[in-house]
Design an enzyme around this catalytic site. Structure first.
Site, short mmCIF file in Angstrom:
data_model
loop_
_atom_site.label_atom_id
_atom_site.label_comp_id
_atom_site.label_asym_id
_atom_site.label_seq_id
_atom_site.Cartn_x
_atom_site.Cartn_y
_atom_site.Cartn_z
N ARG A 102 0.83 -1.21 0.00
CA ARG A 102 0.00 0.00 0.00
C ARG A 102 0.86 1.26 0.00
O ARG A 102 0.40 2.32 -0.43
CB ARG A 102 -0.97 -0.01 1.18
CG ARG A 102 -1.95 -1.17 1.18
CD ARG A 102 -2.70 -1.30 -0.16
NE ARG A 102 -3.76 -2.29 -0.10
CZ ARG A 102 -3.64 -3.57 -0.45
NH1 ARG A 102 -2.47 -4.02 -0.89
NH2 ARG A 102 -4.65 -4.40 -0.36
N CYS A 141 2.62 15.44 32.86
CA CYS A 141 1.33 14.77 32.80
C CYS A 141 0.85 14.36 34.19
O CYS A 141 -0.35 14.33 34.46
CB CYS A 141 1.42 13.54 31.90
SG CYS A 141 1.77 13.91 30.18
N CYS A 145 22.75 27.59 16.95
CA CYS A 145 22.97 27.40 15.51
C CYS A 145 23.50 28.63 14.79
O CYS A 145 23.76 28.56 13.58
CB CYS A 145 21.69 26.93 14.83
SG CYS A 145 20.39 28.18 14.69
N ASN A 192 10.59 16.99 28.72
CA ASN A 192 11.22 18.03 29.52
C ASN A 192 12.16 18.86 28.66
O ASN A 192 12.73 18.37 27.68
CB ASN A 192 11.97 17.42 30.72
CG ASN A 192 13.13 16.55 30.29
OD1 ASN A 192 14.25 17.03 30.12
ND2 ASN A 192 12.87 15.25 30.09
#
Length: 265
Positions: A17, A192, A252, A134
């Site tokens: 598929r 949570c 970065c 976290n």
């Protein structure tokens, strides 16, 4: 690794598929079979991520999580079962993956991911999926991905709110995680265990993470790089924010110029 001509009859049937899709085909499925994905976290987000990576035929998956299965996890962490309460989550998830697709090579690391470990693991992966819960881990994963030039698919879910993006250091204009969520920012930790989480939400975000990873591996479509999508389940409403690289980012900034030279104006 099998070559294109060596995909066996079982694989051609199992992945038929996918192969029928013009965007994937035999060559795209072969890229998935050759792919190596690193997953940080085997909990709410990591569960659907790992199951779909296995079903889709990603050849090698490395999963890192220091935690064990708790009964409170079972409301949403679908890779785990009642019988595996107390087991390391990475071993529980690996068993579920093997039940779906025994051909996938699963490397399990039942430890907390730190900078040194990530530096080694990220370098070996093609795509990294951050399913942690976290900010220190998210920033450590992002820093390693920037350092090694690897695309990072990051998801988060708490309460009734979720978000997802791709942070791809290979794009000159695309931000990294730290461009948008600076390491120096004081962000309250939400878990949570104290805030709760709607069970299907982690499935929605996690499966989207897999979709982005598979697109990157198979080489089709446009990723979420430069776009942060946020979901409010209360209204089932998506909001998208477009983002650019921060030239002053502590992680970065300057990296793309250093690697590829200055761009012409």
């Amino acid at each position: 690794m099998d070559t294109l001509d060596e995909m066996n009859d079982n694989q051609l049937l199992r992945y038929s598929r996918h192969i029928l899709l013009d965007e994937i085909g035999v060559e795209g499925q072969q890229r998935l079979l050759a792919g190596h994905v690193l997953v940080i976290g085997a909990g709410g987000l990591g569960s659907p991520v790992l199951l779909y990576l296995a079903s889709a035929g990603v050849g090698t998956v490395t999963v890192v999580d220091h935690d064990t299965v708790d009964r409170t996890n079972l409301q949403r962490q679908i890779a785990h079962t009642e019988e595996r309460v107390g087991q390391p989550k990475v071993l529980s998830a690996a068993a579920s993956m093997a039940a779906i697709n025994p051909e996938v090579r699963v490397h399990t690391i039942a430890e907390r991911a730190d900078a040194a470990m990530l530096d080694t693991l990220v370098a070996r992966a093609d795509v990294v999926l951050d399913c942690s819960d976290n900010f220190p881990t998210r920033h450590a994963v992002n820093a390693a991905c920037v350092r090694h030039g690897k695309p990072l698919v990051s998801g988060a879910a708490i309460g009734l709110d979720g978000q997802i993006s791709v942070w791809d250091p290979r794009g000159a204009a695309d931000p990294c995680y730290a461009c948008v969520f600076p390491p120096s920012a004081e962000v309250p930790e939400v878990r949570c265990a104290t805030m709760g989480v709607f069970a299907p939400l982690v499935g929605i975000i996690g499966t989207m993470q897999v979709a982005e990873a598979l697109k990157i591996l198979a080489g089709f479509g446009t990723s979420l790089a430069g776009r942060l999508q946020m979901l409010d389940v209360r209204r089932m409403e998506w909001t998208e924010i477009r983002m650019g690289r921060d030239p002053a980012c502590p992680v970065c900034a300057g990296r793309h110029t250093e690697e590829h030279g200055p761009t012409s104006s």
